[in-house]
Design a protein around this motif. Structure first.
Motif: not given
Length: 450
Positions: A388-402
């Motif tokens: 859920f943390m990954l989803a909430a932080s808009d985690y994208t495996p190809e382009a991980v944001s700060e």
């Protein structure tokens, strides 16, 4: 003679080893699942992180009914193989098969893959319950001596540590040999290797361990009163909630370590040190924890361990970059937390004696089911929380944001320290230190009067 006061029987080395490595049989598949399944679903199969987290959470919440049912069944089981051993015999092969199926995702539509993921994950959990609950219930049936139980707990920690080494540290090199971390077939091949090891360990548990302290019951106790007694068993409540906090933390750490090392630290090589560090310290704890806990008692020893670990984990953010010192502090922190899981294995057995002292019945299966539920729900909450943390932080495996990198970082540190402090509060209420012999004597006295 009361089961709680039965004359102790010396356990053979083969029996102690077989009991300890029974945990290898049950935990090896689960440790690989805990460490890699989220990554496998999200990064390899490309399923949505939020959907995967929901699958983990719903499947484990359903275990509340399933685990209680298995525990009640164990308490009512009477066979020529014993009360717990037939479960090991008949669930070992299905457990191995479903485990391999979990990492054999068909090339279906995404919706169908999510259904397949839920069904196989839920099936593995049911089979885990049918083995792990009788396994936990077996210890108080093998011996009533606190020192021997601590030794069995140490052996179980040994089995746990080997399962963590194989289920985490060995996975990456095996995946590399089978085509790399993005090759779905590699995960299936690793699961097949581990399934064979699991099958052998569980069948050895069945073959070599014996039930010696078994309560004879002519009729089944009513279910609701038995559950009510369990919820009034203070030793059981402390064990349940301390295990829940431990495995929320453990599940979260296992699930997020890949992302922490790869996405946040940008040091993938740390995976090969951090995950084995958990296993290596569990191995050390198998030898270090029993004499420490025998000297300090479970309450003081566990309190000291989690408070020290919390302080060490608080120091880790300031050690990033100096990886030698970081890993040294990390290993010491993991060792201190490992002492508490060795304590928990002994606490589970002690809750049975406490229950007989308070209520006149042992109910090994039901009490073990509650603790098994804490283990699985804790792991699921930790893993789902990471998803859920990954989803909430808009985690994208190809382009991980700060933003995602910092969310991963502080989930790891903040979640770990928070759960350790919660464990410390729970251990404060442990009621049995120094009372073990008094409890046995009082139970024996009741038997003499009757």
């Amino acid at each position: 003679m009361s089961p709680a006061n039965a004359i102790p029987v010396r356990l053979t080395l083969r029996e102690r080893l077989s009991y300890g490595f029974g945990d290898l049989g049950f935990s090896l598949p689960y440790n690989m699942v805990s460490g890699t399944l989220l990554f496998y679903y999200v990064n390899v199969i490309k399923l949505p992180a939020a959907a995967v987290g929901t699958i983990f959470l719903i499947a484990r919440l359903m275990d509340a009914v399933i685990d209680m049912g298995v525990g009640i069944a164990v308490d009512r089981t009477r066979t020529r193989w014993g009360r717990t051993r037939p479960y090991f015999l008949f669930m070992a092969l299905p457990y191995a098969v479903v485990y391999v199926a979990l990492f054999s995702m068909p090339a279906w539509s995404q919706q169908a893959q999510l259904v397949y993921a839920f069904v196989t994950f839920k099936a593995l959990g049911i089979l885990m319950s049918m083995g792990a609950i009788p396994y936990t219930a077996l210890m108080p049936m093998m011996t009533n001596h606190t020192g021997d139980r601590l030794k069995l707990s140490g052996m179980r920690s040994l089995g746990t540590s080997v399962s963590v080494v194989l289920g985490t540290a060995a996975v990456a090199p095996l995946l590399a040999a089978f085509g790399g971390e993005t090759n779905p077939g590699g995960y299936r091949k690793v699961a097949m290797v581990f399934a064979v090891i699991s099958l052998i360990a569980i069948l050895s548990l069945y073959a070599n361990c014996r039930e010696r302290i078994v309560e004879e019951r002519k009729e089944s106790a009513p279910l609701l009163p038995a559950i009510g007694e369990m919820l009034r068993n203070r030793a059981w409540l402390v064990t349940f909630f301390s295990c829940l906090a431990y495995f929320v933390r453990f599940g979260g750490m296992m699930a997020v370590t890949f992302n922490l090392a790869i996405d946040t630290f940008r040091e993938p090589w740390l995976i090969g040190w951090m995950l084995p560090g958990v296993a290596g310290t569990l191995l050390l704890s198998a030898f270090v924890a029993p004499p420490i806990l025998a000297r300090t008692g479970i309450r003081k020893g566990s309190l000291g361990a989690v408070l020290l670990a919390a302080g060490l984990f608080l120091a880790l953010p300031w050690l990033e970059g100096n990886w030698t010192v970081f890993l040294l502090v990390y290993f010491v922190a993991c060792l201190t937390t490992s002492i508490t899981i060795t304590a928990a294995f002994a606490m589970i057995a002690l809750t049975v004696d406490y229950h007989e002292w308070r209520f006149g019945s042992r109910n090994e299966g039901l009490l073990s089911a509650g603790v098994s539920l804490a283990t699985k729900v804790g792991m699921a909450l930790g893993t789902a929380g990471v998803a859920f943390m990954l989803a909430a932080s808009d985690y994208t495996p190809e382009a991980v944001s700060e933003t995602a990198r910092q969310a991963i970082r502080w989930t790891y540190y903040g979640g770990t320290v928070g759960m350790l402090l919660l464990q410390a509060m729970i251990f404060w209420f442990w009621p049995m230190d120094g009372m073990e012999q008094q409890i046995r004597d009082e139970i024996s006295g009741r038997g003499a009067k009757s």
